[in-house]
Design a protein around this motif. Sequence first.
Motif, mmCIF file in Angstrom:
data_model
loop_
_atom_site.group_PDB
_atom_site.id
_atom_site.type_symbol
_atom_site.label_atom_id
_atom_site.label_comp_id
_atom_site.label_asym_id
_atom_site.label_seq_id
_atom_site.Cartn_x
_atom_site.Cartn_y
_atom_site.Cartn_z
ATOM 1 N N ILE A 151 0.837 -1.204 0.000
ATOM 2 C CA ILE A 151 0.000 0.000 0.000
ATOM 3 C C ILE A 151 0.870 1.252 0.000
ATOM 4 C CG2 ILE A 151 -1.644 1.358 1.371
ATOM 5 C CD1 ILE A 151 -2.802 -1.412 2.315
ATOM 6 N N ILE A 152 1.876 1.283 0.875
ATOM 7 C CA ILE A 152 2.740 2.462 0.994
ATOM 8 C C ILE A 152 3.548 2.685 -0.273
ATOM 9 C CG2 ILE A 152 4.714 3.434 2.243
ATOM 10 C CD1 ILE A 152 3.491 2.039 4.781
ATOM 11 N N THR A 153 4.025 1.617 -0.894
ATOM 12 C CA THR A 153 4.762 1.748 -2.153
ATOM 13 C C THR A 153 3.869 2.357 -3.232
ATOM 14 O OG1 THR A 153 6.173 -0.122 -1.575
ATOM 15 C CG2 THR A 153 6.104 0.490 -3.888
ATOM 16 N N GLY A 154 2.583 2.047 -3.188
ATOM 17 C CA GLY A 154 1.642 2.674 -4.110
ATOM 18 C C GLY A 154 1.489 4.164 -3.850
ATOM 19 N N PHE A 155 1.582 4.565 -2.590
ATOM 20 C CA PHE A 155 1.495 5.983 -2.234
ATOM 21 C C PHE A 155 2.786 6.725 -2.566
ATOM 22 C CE2 PHE A 155 -1.454 4.901 1.605
ATOM 23 C CZ PHE A 155 -2.535 4.754 0.761
ATOM 24 N N ALA A 190 11.934 13.578 2.906
ATOM 25 C CA ALA A 190 11.221 14.663 3.593
ATOM 26 C C ALA A 190 10.160 15.290 2.698
ATOM 27 C CB ALA A 190 12.213 15.715 4.073
ATOM 28 N N ALA A 191 10.451 15.406 1.422
ATOM 29 C CA ALA A 191 9.513 16.030 0.489
ATOM 30 C C ALA A 191 8.231 15.214 0.310
ATOM 31 C CB ALA A 191 10.182 16.251 -0.865
ATOM 32 N N LYS A 192 8.244 13.958 0.678
ATOM 33 C CA LYS A 192 7.075 13.078 0.513
ATOM 34 C C LYS A 192 6.328 12.817 1.821
ATOM 35 C CE LYS A 192 7.536 12.131 -3.870
ATOM 36 N NZ LYS A 192 6.462 12.231 -4.836
ATOM 37 N N LYS A 213 -2.262 10.381 3.152
ATOM 38 C CA LYS A 213 -2.833 9.156 2.580
ATOM 39 C C LYS A 213 -2.979 8.060 3.631
ATOM 40 C CE LYS A 213 -1.520 10.154 -2.133
ATOM 41 N NZ LYS A 213 -0.685 9.840 -3.267
ATOM 42 N N LEU A 214 -1.984 7.919 4.506
ATOM 43 C CA LEU A 214 -2.074 6.903 5.559
ATOM 44 C C LEU A 214 -3.264 7.154 6.473
ATOM 45 C CD1 LEU A 214 1.669 6.464 6.591
ATOM 46 C CD2 LEU A 214 0.232 4.786 5.412
ATOM 47 N N SER A 224 -8.982 4.287 3.443
ATOM 48 C CA SER A 224 -9.771 3.345 4.250
ATOM 49 C C SER A 224 -9.042 2.027 4.520
ATOM 50 C CB SER A 224 -11.117 3.068 3.576
ATOM 51 O OG SER A 224 -10.914 2.455 2.317
ATOM 52 N N LYS A 225 -8.070 1.691 3.695
ATOM 53 C CA LYS A 225 -7.311 0.449 3.933
ATOM 54 C C LYS A 225 -6.339 0.594 5.105
ATOM 55 C CE LYS A 225 -5.787 0.237 -0.305
ATOM 56 N NZ LYS A 225 -6.395 1.176 -1.222
ATOM 57 N N THR A 226 -5.814 1.797 5.318
ATOM 58 C CA THR A 226 -4.817 2.000 6.380
ATOM 59 C C THR A 226 -5.417 2.656 7.617
ATOM 60 O OG1 THR A 226 -4.136 4.044 5.284
ATOM 61 C CG2 THR A 226 -2.843 2.053 4.822
ATOM 62 N N SER A 227 -6.174 3.726 7.451
ATOM 63 C CA SER A 227 -6.863 4.426 8.549
ATOM 64 C C SER A 227 -5.966 4.732 9.752
ATOM 65 C CB SER A 227 -8.078 3.627 9.020
ATOM 66 O OG SER A 227 -9.008 3.482 7.993
ATOM 67 N N PHE A 228 -4.749 5.213 9.511
ATOM 68 C CA PHE A 228 -3.866 5.589 10.618
ATOM 69 C C PHE A 228 -4.335 6.934 11.169
ATOM 70 C CE2 PHE A 228 -0.902 2.549 8.655
ATOM 71 C CZ PHE A 228 -0.539 1.829 9.782
ATOM 72 N N ASN A 229 -5.208 6.875 12.166
ATOM 73 C CA ASN A 229 -5.850 8.079 12.675
ATOM 74 C C ASN A 229 -5.270 8.572 13.996
ATOM 75 O OD1 ASN A 229 -6.780 5.869 14.053
ATOM 76 N ND2 ASN A 229 -8.905 6.528 14.107
ATOM 77 N N TYR A 230 -4.240 7.907 14.511
ATOM 78 C CA TYR A 230 -3.680 8.279 15.811
ATOM 79 C C TYR A 230 -2.168 8.371 15.711
ATOM 80 C CZ TYR A 230 -2.539 7.836 20.816
ATOM 81 O OH TYR A 230 -2.041 8.022 22.081
ATOM 82 N N LEU A 231 -1.643 9.575 15.911
ATOM 83 C CA LEU A 231 -0.200 9.768 15.991
ATOM 84 C C LEU A 231 0.198 9.579 17.448
ATOM 85 C CD1 LEU A 231 2.482 10.625 14.615
ATOM 86 C CD2 LEU A 231 1.928 12.945 15.349
#
Length: 152
Positions: free
Chosen positions: A10-14, A33-35, A42-43, A47-54
């Motif tokens: 998924i991340i490689t696609g992003f 850094a630029a990415k 995107k993370l 909906s596949k990743t839903s990383f909503n908490y840092l």
Amino acid sequence: MLSRDELKDIITGFVPEAEFPEGTQLPEVIVPAAKLTELMEKLKSDSKTSFNYLISHTAVDFSTHFTLVYHLESVEKRHLLVVKVKLEDRENASVDSLAAIFPTCNYFEREVFDLFGIRYNNHPNLKRLFLEDDYGYPLRKDFRDEVNMIER
């Protein structure tokens, strides 16, 4: 919960430039850094990743460069990810702020700025949290405290 390989795909696609170190306890990705902003948006929103908490954000001084470290969790999907960014320019270390994506970054970034001197572009209130403006950056390996004669 996504596996390491699923997250990697998924991340490689992003961000095709992403690197994935082997042998880490948690799934880990290193991005330019630029990415960083693009990846984090995107993370969080996909909906596949839903990383909503840092969970946390900090920096590490390796003498030759800084590495920024972000720990993310998807509360819904119960997976974790470590995102890292290498900053080669120690004298002018900067990266775009993530405070607009993760509001807790407001204080995490201020703390990193205060202790390492890393600047966050477009931060809503980038100022020192703990120390006086002229104190220096005590978590840098080259920091020298003239008052207390502490050298690292």
